[in-house]
Design a protein around this motif. Structure first.
Motif, mmCIF file in Angstrom:
data_model
loop_
_atom_site.group_PDB
_atom_site.id
_atom_site.type_symbol
_atom_site.label_atom_id
_atom_site.label_comp_id
_atom_site.label_asym_id
_atom_site.label_seq_id
_atom_site.Cartn_x
_atom_site.Cartn_y
_atom_site.Cartn_z
ATOM 1 N N GLN A 40 0.840 -1.194 0.000
ATOM 2 C CA GLN A 40 0.000 0.000 0.000
ATOM 3 C C GLN A 40 0.878 1.249 0.000
ATOM 4 N N ASP A 42 -1.823 7.933 -0.699
ATOM 5 C CA ASP A 42 -3.259 7.735 -0.876
ATOM 6 C C ASP A 42 -3.560 6.296 -0.494
ATOM 7 N N SER A 43 -4.374 6.118 0.538
ATOM 8 C CA SER A 43 -4.599 4.770 1.080
ATOM 9 C C SER A 43 -5.268 3.840 0.083
ATOM 10 N N ARG A 44 -5.886 4.404 -0.968
ATOM 11 C CA ARG A 44 -6.541 3.556 -1.966
ATOM 12 C C ARG A 44 -5.551 2.979 -2.962
ATOM 13 N N ILE A 54 -5.549 0.472 -7.916
ATOM 14 C CA ILE A 54 -6.600 0.724 -6.932
ATOM 15 C C ILE A 54 -7.244 -0.618 -6.609
ATOM 16 N N ARG A 55 -7.428 -0.876 -5.313
ATOM 17 C CA ARG A 55 -8.097 -2.109 -4.904
ATOM 18 C C ARG A 55 -9.596 -1.840 -4.831
ATOM 19 N N ASP A 106 -17.248 7.070 -2.258
ATOM 20 C CA ASP A 106 -16.459 5.996 -1.643
ATOM 21 C C ASP A 106 -16.719 4.635 -2.272
ATOM 22 N N PHE A 160 -16.129 2.541 -5.058
ATOM 23 C CA PHE A 160 -15.328 2.347 -6.267
ATOM 24 C C PHE A 160 -15.863 1.187 -7.106
#
Length: 747
Positions: free
Chosen positions: A49, A53-55, A70-71, A213, A215
């Motif tokens: 990660q 950006d945590s995404r 991106i997960r 939020d 995705f």
């Protein structure tokens, strides 16, 4: 989806980034895909990660490159970029656009670097001079809220506030999400806020409220353009422009392709907006809705043989033999001729073109001693009104509409024209000849008769409680069925009225029956129609594409100047405009080249190509260079001059280029539907573009003069918009009145 259950998608724009990578890295990327789908947590992939950006996550593609992902869910991943391991990773942003609901990825470091590269040098001023005025911000007139409501990516708003020049704006657009670039360029070009909202934002806006939020929901929306197929991805990365179109469609295009229409529908748009691509994808979509079978219930047709051959090869590339096996691909005259020959198998009439027909009209008038009629006027009246509307009797001709014909004629003149038309038809019969308009008219009659028989039998079947009357069959079994279920037409603006009557009768009047794409600004033939009067009602089912993927902003501006203030119809009695037509591509300004005479102009053309060849930064394959001229004679003369300079000319004929590896040369008509990196438009002189003969109509036939001037403008417009990178316009003597000051002031 793979056996391991891992889905790996690629975001649009990431493929363009990957295209620029070294070949070895591309190979490593394909290996990475396979390994990741097998097990994303394999030690060698180093999946981790990111801090910024945590995404966002990164995974190892090779020793030096990393994939950024991106997960979306546990086993659902989206690749948004491939970067060198030494690049900055802490200024990345991934989010869901509040307007479109699509996933957007922004690399602020790359965007800012692109802008900085385009900063103008600081002015050199004396020490005592006053401080220079602060440059005006490009988007100071709009608030952050207004820009966000148009769909501009919010992470870019602070950067947008620093823009003061067009070059800086283009630097941002190169790396910004596509909608952000389109909105900012439209505002910069002077479009009103409400127009941008309607023409640019609304067509791609989400139909439902957007959860920023979610995705997983975002990736399913049309605004998130992705691919999951390894084979499709490889084609997009290794093939040409069309290979990419097979995988990625703009959300606006995708909506048009997949929409269900209650009747005939039309898609318009300027050159390079992807109308043909939409038509091809529409064909694939329609075939996908069919029940299994071996027939060909979908027709894909266009105006000429060359374009039809190109459509066939593209359709084959899009869906292979499986798709092509359910589709009939034919140019419309070939289709009409086949219908006529089926009905009249013994006919051996030779088909002649319009120029031959006009000569026969002239010969007839000479023999009759008729001096009051112009042969070209009579030919157009015969083809567009009498044959075009399948007028069968003198009485019907007196009632026929003459929309677009301009000159009014009295009842007595109609009687004279009808008599001359009958004599002309008899003359052709004696000569064993026919025109393409006659073929189209005969085919229209045959198909209209077939349709009436089908409808009659359907009524009698209904009256009989659903039982067929075998006595109404003709024994062939095929007579009582429509030829096609769906018909898709490319370059719709060029079809004759009789073509439309024929096509209308070939498919049942049901949902998704006719799908037309075209642009009346590119009408280069005389066929002017109102579809509603021909039984094709497109009201309420017309759409427009406005983003050019081929032509640069600089070429586009010059090409639009060629059209001037002339009004163009929309094939249904209203006006067509190119409002909102735009490009996010940038290149050099078109150049004008003036010479004293035609011989010097030809030498100038050869010198320019030699200049390109001598510069490694400018040199390109000669088959990506095209020269178009007003006449066949001029094409031959340019080819001869190039040959003297050791440059191989390749002639463009009706069926395409005759040869390989040389500079393509032909008349402006020949380049319809083609595209090149560089276009040279030569002989753009007054008296040639438009022809002297057109100018002489100004007083003798004002209405015809307006139509011919419009066609001449359209022809030059088509020629200019064949170019992807550059346009060079040549003339000798006085330049064409169609050329604006941007070109004619250059030497």
């Amino acid at each position: 989806m793979t056996a391991s259950g891992v889905t790996l998608r690629l975001l649009d724009k990431a493929d363009k980034e990957i295209l620029k990578l070294p070949r070895t890295v591309k190979g490593a990327f394909f290996d990475f895909q396979h390994k990741f789908k097998t097990n994303p947590h394999t030690t060698g992939l180093k999946l981790q990660q990111l801090k910024g950006d945590s995404r966002l996550w990164s995974a190892r593609v090779s020793d030096d490159y990393r994939a950024l992902l991106i997960r979306l869910a546990d086993d659902d991943w989206l690749i948004v970029s491939v970067k060198h391991r030494k690049d900055v990773y802490d200024r990345l942003s991934a989010g869901v656009n509040q307007v479109t609901g699509g996933i957007e990825y922004v690399d602020l470091e790359v965007v800012e670097e692109s802008i900085l590269r385009r900063l103008p040098p600081p002015p050199v001023t004396p020490a005592a001079a006053p401080e220079p005025a602060k440059p005006q911000e490009l988007f100071a007139a709009w608030s952050d809220t207004q820009l966000s409501d148009l769909g501009v990516a919010e992470p870019l708003l602070p950067v947008i506030r620093t823009l003061t020049t067009e070059d800086q704006l283009l630097g941002l657009v190169e790396y910004a999400p596509q909608l952000t670039g389109e909105v900012l360029l439209a505002l910069f070009d002077g479009k009103a806020y409400d127009d941008v909202l309607e023409q640019v934002t609304a067509p791609v806006a989400a139909a439902e409220p957007v959860d920023p939020d979610d995705f997983q929901a975002a990736v399913r929306r049309p605004a998130t353009v992705v691919t999951t197929s390894d084979e499709a991805l490889r084609e997009a990365l290794e093939g040409g422009d069309f290979s990419r179109w097979k995988v990625f469609l703009h959300p606006t295009q995708a909506k048009l392709v997949e929409r269900r229409y209650s009747g005939p529908a039309r898609v318009g748009g300027g050159p390079g907006t992807g109308k043909t691509i939409v038509a091809l994808h529409r064909v694939r979509h329609l075939v996908g809705q069919l029940r299994p079978g071996r027939d060909k219930p979908v027709l894909l047709t266009t105006y000429n043989k060359n374009l039809a051959a190109d459509l066939r090869s593209r359709l084959l590339e899009l869906g292979g033999e499986e798709l092509l096996s359910r589709v009939e691909v034919s140019h419309v005259d070939q289709l009409a001729l086949r219908i006529v020959r089926e009905a009249e198998p013994g006919s051996g009439k030779q088909v002649m073109d319009d120029s031959q027909a006009v000569r026969e009209w002239r010969a007839l008038l000479d023999e009759l001693g008729e001096e009051g009629w112009d042969p070209e006027f009579l030919h157009d009246e015969w083809t567009q009104v009498i044959l075009g509307q399948a007028v069968a009797t003198r009485t019907d001709y007196f009632r026929a509409r003459r929309a677009g014909r301009g000159r009014n004629i009295t009842r007595g003149e109609r009687a004279e024209i009808w008599q001359l038309a009958e004599r002309f038809t008899q003359r052709l019969d004696r000569l064993g000849r026919q025109t393409w308009d006659q073929v189209a008219e005969r085919a229209a009659r045959l198909e209209m008769g077939r349709e009436q028989r089908i409808l009659s039998i359907a009524r009698q079947r209904e009256e009989a409680g659903g039982l067929d009357n075998i006595h109404l069959q003709d024994g062939s079994g095929g007579w009582l069925r429509y030829r096609y279920r769906h018909i898709v037409v490319d370059e719709a603006q060029d079809l004759r009225p009789a073509h439309w009557k024929m096509l209308r009768a070939m498919a049942p009047r049901e949902a998704d029956d006719l799908f037309l794409v075209g642009d009346t600004h590119q009408r280069i033939y005389k066929n002017q129609v109102t579809l509603g009067s021909l039984g094709i009602n497109i009201r309420g089912r017309s759409s427009k594409l406005s983003l050019s993927y081929r032509t640069t902003r600089q070429i586009l501006r010059s090409a639009l100047d060629v059209l001037g203030e002339t009004d163009y119809d929309d094939l249904d009695g209203s006006q067509e405009t190119l409002a909102g037509y735009r490009s996010v591509l940038s290149g050099r300004q078109p150049s004008g080249h003036s010479f004293l005479d035609w011989a010097a102009e030809r030498e100038g053309i050869a010198a320019l190509i030699e200049e390109w060849d001598a510069d490694p930064d400018l040199s390109i394959p000669h088959e990506q260079i095209a020269i178009c001229v007003p006449t066949n004679q001029m094409a031959s003369e340019v080819g001869y001059t190039l040959g003297l300079h050791g440059i191989r000319p390749v002639e463009i004929r009706a069926d395409g280029p005759h040869g390989d590896g040389g500079v393509h040369i032909g008349t402006m008509f020949r380049f319809k539907g083609l595209e090149y990196q560089r276009m040279i438009i030569a002989g753009v002189a007054d008296g040639l573009v438009p022809r002297d003969a057109v100018s002489r109509l100004r007083t003798s036939d004002p209405a015809r003069y307006r139509h011919e001037m419009q066609r001449a403008r359209s022809l030059l417009f088509v020629a200019a918009t064949r170019a992807r990178d550059s346009v060079d316009v040549f003339w000798h003597g006085t330049p064409s009145p169609f050329l604006g000051p941007t070109l004619t002031q250059q030497e």
